[in-house]
Design a protein around this motif. Structure first.
Motif, short mmCIF file in Angstrom:
data_model
loop_
_atom_site.label_atom_id
_atom_site.label_comp_id
_atom_site.label_asym_id
_atom_site.label_seq_id
_atom_site.Cartn_x
_atom_site.Cartn_y
_atom_site.Cartn_z
N ALA A 249 0.80 -1.23 0.00
CA ALA A 249 0.00 0.00 0.00
C ALA A 249 0.84 1.28 0.00
CB ALA A 249 -0.94 -0.01 1.20
N ILE A 250 2.15 1.17 -0.16
CA ILE A 250 3.01 2.35 -0.26
C ILE A 250 3.73 2.28 -1.60
CG2 ILE A 250 4.93 3.62 0.75
CD1 ILE A 250 4.13 2.49 3.46
N SER A 251 3.56 3.34 -2.40
CA SER A 251 4.15 3.30 -3.73
C SER A 251 4.65 4.67 -4.17
CB SER A 251 3.12 2.79 -4.75
OG SER A 251 2.00 3.64 -4.79
N ASN A 252 5.56 4.64 -5.13
CA ASN A 252 6.08 5.85 -5.76
C ASN A 252 5.04 6.32 -6.77
OD1 ASN A 252 7.39 7.61 -7.58
ND2 ASN A 252 9.37 6.68 -7.16
N GLU B 25 14.50 13.20 -4.13
CA GLU B 25 13.11 13.65 -4.08
C GLU B 25 12.18 12.54 -4.58
OE1 GLU B 25 12.11 17.81 -4.98
OE2 GLU B 25 10.78 16.96 -6.50
N ILE B 26 11.09 12.34 -3.86
CA ILE B 26 10.15 11.27 -4.22
C ILE B 26 8.76 11.66 -3.74
CG2 ILE B 26 10.58 9.98 -2.08
CD1 ILE B 26 10.30 7.39 -3.69
N VAL B 27 7.75 11.29 -4.52
CA VAL B 27 6.36 11.48 -4.13
C VAL B 27 5.79 10.10 -3.86
CG1 VAL B 27 4.08 12.34 -4.77
CG2 VAL B 27 6.13 13.54 -5.56
N LEU B 28 5.26 9.89 -2.66
CA LEU B 28 4.74 8.58 -2.27
C LEU B 28 3.26 8.64 -2.00
CD1 LEU B 28 7.50 7.53 0.29
CD2 LEU B 28 7.20 6.67 -2.03
N LYS B 29 2.59 7.57 -2.36
CA LYS B 29 1.20 7.37 -1.98
C LYS B 29 1.21 6.35 -0.84
CE LYS B 29 -3.34 5.99 -3.59
NZ LYS B 29 -4.14 5.44 -4.67
N ILE B 30 0.60 6.73 0.27
CA ILE B 30 0.59 5.88 1.46
C ILE B 30 -0.87 5.54 1.76
CG2 ILE B 30 1.21 5.73 3.89
CD1 ILE B 30 3.41 7.84 3.25
N GLY B 31 -1.24 4.29 1.51
CA GLY B 31 -2.65 3.92 1.64
C GLY B 31 -3.44 4.50 0.49
N LYS B 32 -4.72 4.76 0.74
CA LYS B 32 -5.59 5.27 -0.33
C LYS B 32 -5.59 6.79 -0.44
CE LYS B 32 -8.90 1.52 -0.36
NZ LYS B 32 -10.30 1.13 -0.21
N LYS B 33 -5.39 7.49 0.68
CA LYS B 33 -5.64 8.93 0.66
C LYS B 33 -4.48 9.80 1.08
CE LYS B 33 -10.48 8.16 1.63
NZ LYS B 33 -11.59 8.38 2.52
N ARG B 34 -3.38 9.23 1.51
CA ARG B 34 -2.26 10.04 1.99
C ARG B 34 -1.17 10.11 0.94
NH1 ARG B 34 -2.37 7.04 7.71
NH2 ARG B 34 -3.07 5.46 6.28
N PHE B 35 -0.63 11.31 0.77
CA PHE B 35 0.46 11.53 -0.18
C PHE B 35 1.55 12.32 0.51
CE2 PHE B 35 -3.27 10.84 -2.71
CZ PHE B 35 -2.81 10.07 -3.77
N MET B 36 2.80 12.00 0.18
CA MET B 36 3.94 12.65 0.80
C MET B 36 4.97 12.99 -0.26
SD MET B 36 6.63 11.08 3.56
CE MET B 36 7.91 10.56 2.42
N LEU B 37 5.43 14.23 -0.25
CA LEU B 37 6.53 14.66 -1.11
C LEU B 37 7.75 14.79 -0.21
CD1 LEU B 37 7.96 15.88 -3.60
CD2 LEU B 37 7.01 18.08 -2.92
N HIS B 38 8.81 14.06 -0.54
CA HIS B 38 10.04 14.16 0.23
C HIS B 38 11.06 14.95 -0.55
CE1 HIS B 38 14.11 13.01 1.44
NE2 HIS B 38 13.59 13.09 2.64
#
Length: 79
Positions: free
Chosen positions: A40-43, A60-73
């Motif tokens: 459930a965690i993907s680029n 730098e990476i953008v991740l999708k965590i679960g269905k609704k959370r997104f993170m830009l590192h």
């Protein structure tokens, strides 16, 4: 980009599990491990799933965590 994107800045070579817990994206390391095990965690850009609980962020990476959370590192280097 998703509108609910959380931007995180950390030093290079830090474990993703530590980043998501320290920044309160996920409540615990066990929750992170569960999501990794479920795939459930993907680029977002490449679509590649994170399969290693000891994944280190290198750039730098953008991740999708679960269905609704997104993170830009974004990384920064200590000087």
């Amino acid at each position: 980009m998703p509108e609910n994107l959380q931007e995180i800045n950390t030093e290079i070579e830090k474990l993703l599990i530590d980043i998501v817990v320290e920044n309160k994206i996920l409540p615990s390391k066990s929750e992170f491990r569960r999501l990794v095990g479920e795939g459930a965690i993907s680029n977002v850009v490449s679509g590649e799933k994170i399969t290693d609980v000891n994944f280190k962020i290198q750039n730098e990476i953008v991740l999708k965590i679960g269905k609704k959370r997104f993170m830009l590192h974004r990384r920064f280097e200590l000087q």
